[in-house]
Design a protein around this motif. Structure first.
Motif, short mmCIF file in Angstrom:
data_model
loop_
_atom_site.label_atom_id
_atom_site.label_comp_id
_atom_site.label_asym_id
_atom_site.label_seq_id
_atom_site.Cartn_x
_atom_site.Cartn_y
_atom_site.Cartn_z
N MET A 270 0.99 -1.22 0.17
CA MET A 270 -0.29 0.34 0.32
C MET A 270 0.86 1.58 -0.30
O MET A 270 1.69 1.55 0.60
CB MET A 270 -0.72 -0.37 1.14
CG MET A 270 -1.46 1.21 1.33
SD MET A 270 -2.62 1.32 2.65
CE MET A 270 -1.17 1.55 3.91
N PRO A 271 0.83 2.63 -1.16
CA PRO A 271 1.65 3.06 -0.89
C PRO A 271 0.85 3.97 0.71
O PRO A 271 0.57 3.81 1.00
CB PRO A 271 0.54 4.82 -1.87
CG PRO A 271 0.10 2.99 -3.06
CD PRO A 271 -0.15 2.28 -2.46
N ALA A 272 2.53 4.68 0.78
CA ALA A 272 2.16 5.54 2.09
C ALA A 272 1.97 6.78 2.17
O ALA A 272 2.61 7.50 1.49
CB ALA A 272 3.73 5.71 2.87
N PRO A 273 0.76 7.24 2.83
CA PRO A 273 0.26 8.43 2.96
C PRO A 273 1.77 9.52 3.44
O PRO A 273 1.63 10.22 2.63
CB PRO A 273 -0.61 9.26 3.86
CG PRO A 273 -1.18 7.87 3.84
CD PRO A 273 -0.21 6.61 3.75
N PHE A 274 2.31 9.10 4.34
CA PHE A 274 3.71 10.17 4.61
C PHE A 274 4.93 9.70 3.59
O PHE A 274 5.30 8.39 3.93
CB PHE A 274 3.68 10.02 6.41
CG PHE A 274 2.38 10.79 6.86
CD1 PHE A 274 1.82 11.40 6.22
CD2 PHE A 274 2.69 10.64 7.81
CE1 PHE A 274 0.71 11.61 7.26
CE2 PHE A 274 1.76 10.89 8.91
CZ PHE A 274 0.92 11.95 8.62
#
Length: 319
Positions: A270-274
């Motif tokens: 999952m791409p990390a928002p941070f």
């Protein structure tokens, strides 16, 4: 007629909340409750007769007035920090070579920075690097910090930031853990294993919890049990030692994947928002030692990005 100055405690709470875009993280930094931060900001908004934040569904955003006030407070604190730093330099003149103080979270320090720092030391033996590994954010003045590496959205009022590397998260574990019982082949299979948790990630609002990862894989799960650790470094080390499966950032787990201490039981990431940012005060004193460290850091990050480990999957793991 002069505008009445609001209480400094209210301004301090607003500055922290504006920098984090989170009442929870502001409260943790200030050592008060989230309710106290919310109350101070509400009082400040009442005093000014202006809304400073937009309360979104799962996030905060500064209003136009909020941005103006955040910039003004950031500039004021920066000037105070510059004065404190100047006083400190006069009190403790440097000895020998230059000293650089870097503020960084324990997870990034322990699993990414320290294994590489020896190369900087070999190249620049005259520069002493001091690592402040803690979750508390630096103020770049009174605490003597020159640079910081932060994990966030990159918007820090009154500070300059440079993107170092984006990130993604995925489950990792010791190979022996994934092979116990029924090896996982689908995300739901992980629910039959011990899941390790990083409580800092659960509190920072960054959207990288187990619940977030399962949701990105198409599953809805409630609160999950399992051992909890105060930071990512400890949680990943627990996985290395076979205590369970941890949701880890690629940046922090990559070296362990390359060297075989960890494997990925599933492919789904999952791409990390941070993301990770290099942060400093725009008024920071320039120096050859700072330039040397920043140049070295950029080189290390570029090499790391080009050599990111391909999925170290167990046989049959395909999701």
């Amino acid at each position: 007629m002069k505008t009445r100055r609001p209480p400094l405690a209210d301004l301090h709470a607003f500055e922290a909340a504006a920098r984090h875009l989170s009442f929870t993280r502001a409260a943790a930094e200030l050592g008060v409750t989230q309710g106290a931060v919310s109350q101070r900001i509400r009082r400040l908004e009442d005093t000014l007769g202006r809304s400073l934040f937009e309360r979104l569904t799962r996030a905060l955003a500064l209003t136009a007035d909020g941005k103006i006030l955040a910039a003004a407070i950031g500039d004021g604190l920066g000037r105070i920090d510059d004065g404190l730093a100047a006083i400190d330099r006069q009190r403790t003149p440097p000895r020998g070579g230059a000293t650089l103080t870097l503020s960084v979270a324990p997870g990034f320090a322990g699993r990414w920075l320290l294994p590489r720092l020896g190369r900087f030391r070999e190249r620049h033996p005259d520069i002493e690097v001091r690592i402040e590994a803690e979750d508390r954010l630096a103020n770049f003045g009174g605490d003597g910090v020159d640079l910081a590496i932060r994990c966030g959205l990159g918007a820090y009022p009154g500070l300059s930031s440079e993107l170092l590397t984006p990130d993604s998260v995925f489950p990792v574990c010791n190979a022996s853990v994934a092979e116990r019982g029924l090896p996982p082949t689908q995300p739901e299979d992980l629910l039959g294993h011990v899941l390790l948790h990083d409580t800092r990630t659960e509190q920072d609002g960054g959207g990288c919890t187990w619940q977030d990862w399962f949701r990105s894989a198409g599953l809805r799960v409630q609160r999950l049990d399992g051992p909890r650790f105060s930071n990512a470094h400890l949680a990943i080390e627990a996985a290395v030692n076979g205590l369970g499966i941890v949701l880890a950032r690629a940046t922090l787990a990559n070296d362990d994947l390359v060297e075989g201490r960890l494997v990925r039981p599933l492919r789904h990431a999952m791409p990390a928002p941070f993301s990770y940012y290099l942060v400093h005060s725009p008024k920071a004193s320039a120096g050859a030692h700072l330039d040397a460290f920043v140049e070295w850091l950029r080189t290390e990050v570029a090499a790391f990005r080009s050599a990111l480990c391909t999925p170290s999957l167990l046989s049959g793991a395909a999701h």
